[in-house]
Design a protein around this motif. Sequence first.
Motif, short mmCIF file in Angstrom:
data_model
loop_
_atom_site.label_atom_id
_atom_site.label_comp_id
_atom_site.label_asym_id
_atom_site.label_seq_id
_atom_site.Cartn_x
_atom_site.Cartn_y
_atom_site.Cartn_z
N ASP A 9 -1.08 11.43 -3.23
CA ASP A 9 0.07 12.42 -2.66
C ASP A 9 -0.28 12.56 -1.23
OD1 ASP A 9 1.00 12.58 -5.36
OD2 ASP A 9 -0.28 14.27 -6.02
N GLY A 10 -0.56 11.68 -0.43
CA GLY A 10 -0.47 11.78 0.75
C GLY A 10 0.85 11.45 1.48
N ILE A 11 0.86 11.33 2.94
CA ILE A 11 2.01 11.16 3.59
C ILE A 11 2.02 9.59 4.26
CG2 ILE A 11 3.75 11.54 5.61
CD1 ILE A 11 2.46 14.51 5.16
N VAL A 12 2.63 8.65 3.88
CA VAL A 12 2.47 7.45 4.29
C VAL A 12 3.75 6.99 5.22
CG1 VAL A 12 1.02 6.37 2.50
CG2 VAL A 12 3.37 6.21 2.40
N ILE A 13 3.67 6.19 6.17
CA ILE A 13 4.83 5.73 6.95
C ILE A 13 5.56 4.68 6.66
CG2 ILE A 13 5.52 5.44 9.56
CD1 ILE A 13 4.17 8.35 8.91
N VAL A 14 6.52 4.83 6.26
CA VAL A 14 7.44 3.57 5.72
C VAL A 14 8.47 3.43 6.74
CG1 VAL A 14 8.61 2.46 3.80
CG2 VAL A 14 6.52 4.02 3.44
N ASN A 15 8.86 2.31 7.19
CA ASN A 15 9.92 2.04 8.27
C ASN A 15 10.05 3.40 9.19
OD1 ASN A 15 10.27 -0.14 7.06
ND2 ASN A 15 11.75 0.63 5.54
N ASP A 16 9.09 3.88 9.67
CA ASP A 16 9.25 4.89 11.08
C ASP A 16 9.43 6.24 10.36
OD1 ASP A 16 8.55 5.15 13.30
OD2 ASP A 16 10.46 4.99 14.11
N SER A 17 9.33 6.27 8.81
CA SER A 17 9.59 7.80 8.31
C SER A 17 8.38 8.06 7.19
CB SER A 17 10.92 7.94 7.76
OG SER A 17 11.34 6.85 6.96
N GLU A 18 8.39 9.11 7.22
CA GLU A 18 7.24 9.85 6.50
C GLU A 18 7.64 9.84 4.83
OE1 GLU A 18 6.15 13.68 7.80
OE2 GLU A 18 5.74 12.83 10.06
N LYS A 19 6.82 9.27 4.08
CA LYS A 19 7.21 9.28 2.61
C LYS A 19 5.89 9.82 1.80
CE LYS A 19 9.05 5.97 -0.75
NZ LYS A 19 9.25 4.50 -0.92
N VAL A 20 5.79 10.81 0.79
CA VAL A 20 4.75 11.06 -0.11
C VAL A 20 4.44 10.35 -1.06
CG1 VAL A 20 3.86 12.61 -1.66
CG2 VAL A 20 5.23 13.64 0.29
N GLN A 21 3.43 9.57 -0.96
CA GLN A 21 2.86 8.24 -1.83
C GLN A 21 1.40 8.64 -2.31
OE1 GLN A 21 4.09 4.80 -0.62
NE2 GLN A 21 5.71 4.63 -2.23
N SER A 22 0.79 8.03 -3.32
CA SER A 22 -0.58 7.59 -3.31
C SER A 22 -0.92 6.43 -3.29
CB SER A 22 -0.92 8.15 -4.82
OG SER A 22 -0.60 9.70 -5.16
N VAL A 23 -2.33 6.12 -2.69
CA VAL A 23 -2.62 4.90 -2.40
C VAL A 23 -3.66 4.60 -3.40
CG1 VAL A 23 -3.39 3.30 -0.50
CG2 VAL A 23 -1.93 5.05 0.09
N ALA A 24 -3.58 3.43 -4.08
CA ALA A 24 -4.99 2.87 -4.85
C ALA A 24 -5.69 1.93 -4.11
CB ALA A 24 -4.34 2.60 -6.28
N ILE A 25 -6.85 2.10 -4.27
CA ILE A 25 -7.85 1.28 -3.56
C ILE A 25 -8.95 0.63 -4.70
CG2 ILE A 25 -9.81 0.91 -1.91
CD1 ILE A 25 -8.35 3.29 -0.51
N ASP A 26 -8.91 -0.81 -4.80
CA ASP A 26 -9.74 -1.25 -5.81
C ASP A 26 -10.60 -2.65 -5.13
OD1 ASP A 26 -10.91 -0.96 -8.48
OD2 ASP A 26 -10.22 -3.03 -8.87
N SER A 27 -11.60 -2.72 -5.09
CA SER A 27 -12.52 -3.82 -4.72
C SER A 27 -12.55 -4.29 -3.17
CB SER A 27 -12.22 -5.25 -5.42
OG SER A 27 -12.30 -5.17 -6.98
N GLY A 28 -12.39 -3.03 -2.47
CA GLY A 28 -12.29 -3.17 -0.99
C GLY A 28 -11.02 -3.33 -0.63
N LYS A 29 -10.11 -3.27 -1.33
CA LYS A 29 -8.67 -3.71 -0.97
C LYS A 29 -7.52 -2.75 -1.40
CE LYS A 29 -9.36 -8.08 0.31
NZ LYS A 29 -9.30 -8.66 1.76
N ILE A 30 -6.67 -2.72 -0.87
CA ILE A 30 -5.41 -1.71 -1.00
C ILE A 30 -4.69 -2.33 -2.19
CG2 ILE A 30 -3.11 -0.60 -0.39
CD1 ILE A 30 -4.38 -0.75 2.30
#
Length: 434
Positions: A9-30
């Motif tokens: 639930d962080g803020i990521v930047i999508v097309n120059d605007s802020e969007k709340v999303q979660s980012v999953a990481i596995d084996s060193g990659k997004i």
Amino acid sequence: MAVDLVLKDGIVIVNDSEKVQSVAIDSGKIEGFYKHGEEPEGKRTIDCRGLYILPGLIDMHVHLRDLNQSEKEDYETGTMAAAAGGITTVVDMPNSSPPVLTREVLDQKIASASAKCYVNVGFYAGIGKRFDTSMVPDILGLKVYPHSPLTEGVNYDIKRIKKCVQLANKHDLPLLFHPDSATMDEKPETREEFFLIHSCESEVNSLQAFLDAKVEYEARLHVCHVSCAATARLILEHRAEHTLTAEVTPHHMLLSGENFPHTDGVAKMLPPLRSPYDTQMLAQALCKKCAIDCVGSDHAPHISSEKTTSFLEAASGIPGLETTLPLVLTEVFEGRISWIDFLRCCCSGPAMILGIPSKGILAEGYDADIVVVRKQEWHISGADFYSKAKLTPFEGRRVLAKPVTTIVGGEVVYHEGRFMVGPGIVGRVPIRKV
Ligand code: NCD
Ligand code: ZN
Ligand code: ZN
Ligand code: ZN
């Protein structure tokens, strides 16, 4: 199957605007991006509510010293400074002691950095009287200092510049150069002479000489630390697809020399700080279709006594790894730089110039080199730096962004002011182009 890490639930930047999303990481990659409630299970989860999840910065202009200059900085303190500053990849300059002109010295640097690193480290090489081609597989570019050659007896006349451009072309590496047409025998005797020798005219003339050589032997040219409005203008006039790229430092963009009447060397660097007009024009040049492709810190650490002496005697260069992200993101938060330009100049731009395409972008399949940032007011204090160099012309400056968590290759390196791993555990050394 649980993924290694979920940034929730962080803020990521999508097309120059802020969007709340979660980012999953596995084996060193997004691994992917998820809406609230749809995240995969993580072996570890970090609550990022209210925090920005950004690609880790790539700083392609860093002097980590080490070897015979470890009193100024070494790979451990330098890469700790990078991690604490939200920078996940640094590229180390060759003007070290000894300079990187042979495979032997490059190997010493790789060995030292491998044992001590906290982030990814790439390298540049200089060009000796003869170029040692065995370095090519492990370097990301060639770097030259026309005003201060790494080899004695070498002069950066047109012939030499052409040879360097030709070598870059031959080995398909960018040729980075410090634009300054001063020569080694021009020794300033006053502060005024220092500024005259390293003038904007000198910067522009040097750029012109490299541009002239480029006409004959096409190669990728990268202009380091552009400091003058006139230089930015000349770059803009000579823009061609990806073959001419340029960098600006936070200090040349945000500080003008007029604000530093001190007699000491804390604000002494090359190129020197310029006029308020130049800073204004550089800030404007940092936009798409403008002159600048990347922000580099030119982190150039020296010991305190070399900076507190008289301006003339002082060493040139200031630390920058722990101030770049806070300074540049403050410009973003105050509306002077767009998110798109920040991401381009601090992350994807350097990755493109260096030829490391799995980095610099927060997207599925890319390397999980990430910084989590809190929007928070604080004041820069050199005493708190992990870098050995603690004197900064930004001392006391109010900034609005603080790196909270730094992730390199999917591993949490730095979190809330603490290092989570020891030296040499995470980070790839050397970073190679693909
Ligand atoms: C750098 C250093 O100290 O290595 N100094 C500086 O003032 N920028 C050299 C350089 O980047 O030109
Ligand atoms: Zn959620
Ligand atoms: Zn330089
Ligand atoms: Zn430098």
